[in-house]
Design an enzyme around this catalytic site. Sequence first.
Site, PDB file in Angstrom:
ATOM      1  N   CYS A   2       0.819  -1.213   0.000  1.00  0.00           N
ATOM      2  CA  CYS A   2       0.000   0.000   0.000  1.00  0.00           C
ATOM      3  C   CYS A   2       0.854   1.264   0.000  1.00  0.00           C
ATOM      4  CB  CYS A   2      -0.876   0.046   1.230  1.00  0.00           C
ATOM      5  SG  CYS A   2      -1.848  -1.407   1.507  1.00  0.00           S
ATOM      6  N   ARG A  27       5.322  -0.318  -6.045  1.00  0.00           N
ATOM      7  CA  ARG A  27       5.284  -1.093  -4.814  1.00  0.00           C
ATOM      8  C   ARG A  27       4.266  -2.236  -4.900  1.00  0.00           C
ATOM      9  NH1 ARG A  27       7.225   2.079  -0.318  1.00  0.00           N
ATOM     10  NH2 ARG A  27       5.827   0.936   1.022  1.00  0.00           N
ATOM     11  N   TRP A  74      -3.158  -2.654  -1.395  1.00  0.00           N
ATOM     12  CA  TRP A  74      -2.783  -4.045  -1.696  1.00  0.00           C
ATOM     13  C   TRP A  74      -3.619  -4.885  -0.744  1.00  0.00           C
ATOM     14  CZ3 TRP A  74      -0.207  -8.088   0.898  1.00  0.00           C
ATOM     15  CH2 TRP A  74       0.336  -9.075   0.082  1.00  0.00           C
ATOM     16  N   ASN A 100      -1.991   2.137   5.882  1.00  0.00           N
ATOM     17  CA  ASN A 100      -1.124   0.996   5.548  1.00  0.00           C
ATOM     18  C   ASN A 100      -0.916   0.203   6.829  1.00  0.00           C
ATOM     19  OD1 ASN A 100      -0.842   2.190   3.096  1.00  0.00           O
ATOM     20  ND2 ASN A 100       1.321   2.719   3.320  1.00  0.00           N
ATOM     21  N   GLY A 101      -0.798  -1.123   6.704  1.00  0.00           N
ATOM     22  CA  GLY A 101      -0.587  -1.949   7.893  1.00  0.00           C
ATOM     23  C   GLY A 101      -1.824  -2.783   8.166  1.00  0.00           C
ATOM     24  N   GLU A 483      17.847 -18.037  -6.729  1.00  0.00           N
ATOM     25  CA  GLU A 483      17.444 -16.699  -7.169  1.00  0.00           C
ATOM     26  C   GLU A 483      16.890 -16.748  -8.603  1.00  0.00           C
ATOM     27  OE1 GLU A 483      16.720 -14.045  -5.892  1.00  0.00           O
ATOM     28  OE2 GLU A 483      16.967 -12.477  -7.383  1.00  0.00           O
ATOM     29  N   LYS A 487      13.119 -15.584  -9.657  1.00  0.00           N
ATOM     30  CA  LYS A 487      12.842 -14.579 -10.692  1.00  0.00           C
ATOM     31  C   LYS A 487      11.838 -15.137 -11.689  1.00  0.00           C
ATOM     32  CE  LYS A 487      13.962 -11.770  -9.113  1.00  0.00           C
ATOM     33  NZ  LYS A 487      14.662 -11.475  -7.919  1.00  0.00           N
ATOM     34  N   GLU A 490       8.233 -15.503 -10.101  1.00  0.00           N
ATOM     35  CA  GLU A 490       7.484 -14.296  -9.719  1.00  0.00           C
ATOM     36  C   GLU A 490       7.034 -13.465 -10.913  1.00  0.00           C
ATOM     37  OE1 GLU A 490       9.535 -11.574  -7.097  1.00  0.00           O
ATOM     38  OE2 GLU A 490      11.443 -12.058  -8.001  1.00  0.00           O
ATOM     39  N   HIS A 506      18.262 -37.066  -5.157  1.00  0.00           N
ATOM     40  CA  HIS A 506      17.533 -37.462  -3.941  1.00  0.00           C
ATOM     41  C   HIS A 506      16.044 -37.131  -4.049  1.00  0.00           C
ATOM     42  CE1 HIS A 506      21.319 -38.411  -2.098  1.00  0.00           C
ATOM     43  NE2 HIS A 506      21.781 -37.222  -2.452  1.00  0.00           N
ATOM     44  N   LYS A 605       6.322  -4.467  -3.823  1.00  0.00           N
ATOM     45  CA  LYS A 605       7.754  -4.183  -3.760  1.00  0.00           C
ATOM     46  C   LYS A 605       8.256  -4.178  -2.329  1.00  0.00           C
ATOM     47  CE  LYS A 605      11.738  -3.061  -5.386  1.00  0.00           C
ATOM     48  NZ  LYS A 605      12.481  -4.225  -5.901  1.00  0.00           N
TER      49      LYS A 605
HETATM   50  C1  F6R Z   1      11.985 -10.797  -5.178  1.00  0.00           C
HETATM   51  C2  F6R Z   1      11.821  -9.731  -4.243  1.00  0.00           C
HETATM   52  C3  F6R Z   1      11.420 -10.064  -2.834  1.00  0.00           C
HETATM   53  C4  F6R Z   1      12.229  -9.198  -1.863  1.00  0.00           C
HETATM   54  C5  F6R Z   1      11.759  -9.441  -0.424  1.00  0.00           C
HETATM   55  C6  F6R Z   1      12.595  -8.664   0.585  1.00  0.00           C
HETATM   56  O1  F6R Z   1      12.375 -10.331  -6.421  1.00  0.00           O
HETATM   57  O2  F6R Z   1      11.979  -8.587  -4.568  1.00  0.00           O
HETATM   58  O3  F6R Z   1      11.600 -11.412  -2.584  1.00  0.00           O
HETATM   59  O4  F6R Z   1      13.583  -9.514  -2.003  1.00  0.00           O
HETATM   60  O5  F6R Z   1      10.420  -9.053  -0.300  1.00  0.00           O
HETATM   61  O6  F6R Z   1      12.568  -7.304   0.317  1.00  0.00           O
HETATM   62  P1  F6R Z   1      13.635  -6.314   0.939  1.00  0.00           P
HETATM   63  O7  F6R Z   1      14.967  -6.658   0.370  1.00  0.00           O
HETATM   64  O8  F6R Z   1      13.165  -4.951   0.551  1.00  0.00           O
HETATM   65  O9  F6R Z   1      13.606  -6.542   2.429  1.00  0.00           O
END
Ligand code: F6R
Length: 610
Positions: A2, A27, A74, A100-101, A483, A487, A490, A506, A605
């Site tokens: 949010c 975000r 959100w 927010n929250g 990672e 990627k 997501e 395994h 984000k």
């Molecule tokens: C994946 C991604 C999320 C963030 C996670 C932590 O591409 O962006 O998995 O890495 O939400 O976010 P930060 O680093 O802002 O604490």
Amino acid sequence: MCGIVGYTGSHEASPILLAGLRRLEYRGYDSAGVATLDGPRLVLRKKAGRVRMLEESLKEEPAAGVCGISHTRWATHGPATDRNAHPHVGGDGAVAVVHNGVIENHAALRRDLEASGVAFLSQTDTEVIAHLLARELGDGDDLFDAVQRVLPRLEGTYGLAAVSPRCPGQVVGARLGSPLVVGLGEGEHLLASDPAAIAPHTARVAFLQDGEVVRLTPRDFEIRHRERGSITPRVDRLDWSPDLAELGDHAHYMLKEIREQPDTVRDACRGRLRRGEGTAAFGGLNMTARQLRRVRRVVFAACGTSWHAALVGEYLIERLANLPVEVEYAGEFRYRNAPLDDRTLVFVLSQSGETADTLGALREAKRRGHPTLAVCNVVGSTIAREADGGIYLHAGPEVGVASTKAFSAQVAVLTLLALHLGRLRQLSFPDGLAVVEALDRVPELLNQVLATEPRIVEAAERLAKARSVLYLGRDLHYPIALEGALKLKEISYIHAEGYPTAEMKHGPLALIDPETPSVFVAPRGALHAKTLSNVEEVRARLGPVIAVGTEGDADLARLADVFLPIPDAPEVVQPLLAVVPLQLLAYHVARIKGCDIDKPRNLAKSVTVE
Ligand code: F6R
């Protein structure tokens, strides 16, 4: 997650509020709304969907006024609908609030309010705040006081903003666990959950702390703490220009940020490499060499991509400094009884510096009396301010929801940290110098990797048809496999799993068939021959193979359907090179599938709820 933007000044508020919301779109959100004060009238407009849909509705029915609040939601309580979008209104238009929250006791508060005859219009937890505020305002006219009387009744977390036609020209905000920042302009003030919304207007900001409430008018602002009374605010300067967050000629922010990585790594290392001593140095750790030498164990706590970067850090610190490292999911660590002795250093990693679970882990470590350090990108973020010391990434704003350049900056910084800790222990000068030289060359090598994009598009065409993909890597490349898989899932919504290569036999090997590709992360290194055997095992079961390997590796290239080369480099810097083809691979798969790359479904984000 949010976003909140508030404005009071002499300009029309709604265009400023909308422009602010657009800057927070990255975000992640699913609905948007504004409320303005038009004389004695509260004007409310809200829409499920994108900010542009709200903008369309405002063209048809404008919201006049020079003071207002706005929000991107959100969904947490109730689906993304017009009704559930914020602002929420109490007392027949007496007050509007955005939040927010999460209000954890919202169900009990709602029951009480309903019992006293209040009719709710939405399924949100936030609406209780609007009704409580309306009741507190009563016939009085002080919104600032009313907010302060309501806050003690709320359990949970909030960053909130409210306006009332009874208090023209005032925006009142409050913070507990969800960030808010005040922007100080000439004859105008702004309030936002993220400085990105404020940056085009002013670089002068005051970050609110937990427990603080603020009242903005066009001319001044006043902050009170719920226990300490009036506060003299600390005014900071934002250090990034708003242009850094512009898309320019790139098709997506994610692509822009992937391509920025040579600069990202250069900036993360800038001023920190000490060639003459074969080591690295940091300004903000706030720990002496003697204190760092006493450390016997490092615990990293982080989420998502930052957790993967921490895992690379574990391998590097063990290799270069021979120090035990544990990597914890922040959301687990904060509630566990993890044994920590007094020579354990707790490090949290967060791009945004606002992730609720990571902040919780930091606070838990502090509560237990441990020195805490943070690796953060956003300057002035809550985590950066609450940690005892830390390292900034200097990666600039990261807008794409899928983190790319922040990951590279984190890995670069952790390589420097491993080098620093190693040189305080057993790592020799020549071995330290070799790491310095290897890091120095990474930006140039990254440009070579970026130039292989056409080959990566070819690999993406094959992956785009898959329903499930395995990512495999050994040693330092195991976190890179994780990672790469994250990627892909997501942004392209293709199921993907990362495994240590040796684990494949395994269990996951059962998945291999001609429809299930494997992506091997296998640059040349000490364990390369073993990896080649694992690739053979997949081939023998007719599994398609995409391999990231060292340029000129004919053995691997022969086994792979598509071979993605990275330049030859010492093992400690290979993760920085190997991750880039995987980022581009995910990007192009998502592009081919027509996905919304910068705003993947259901994701945000900055994850400011638990
Ligand atoms: C994946 C991604 C999320 C963030 C996670 C932590 O591409 O962006 O998995 O890495 O939400 O976010 P930060 O680093 O802002 O604490």
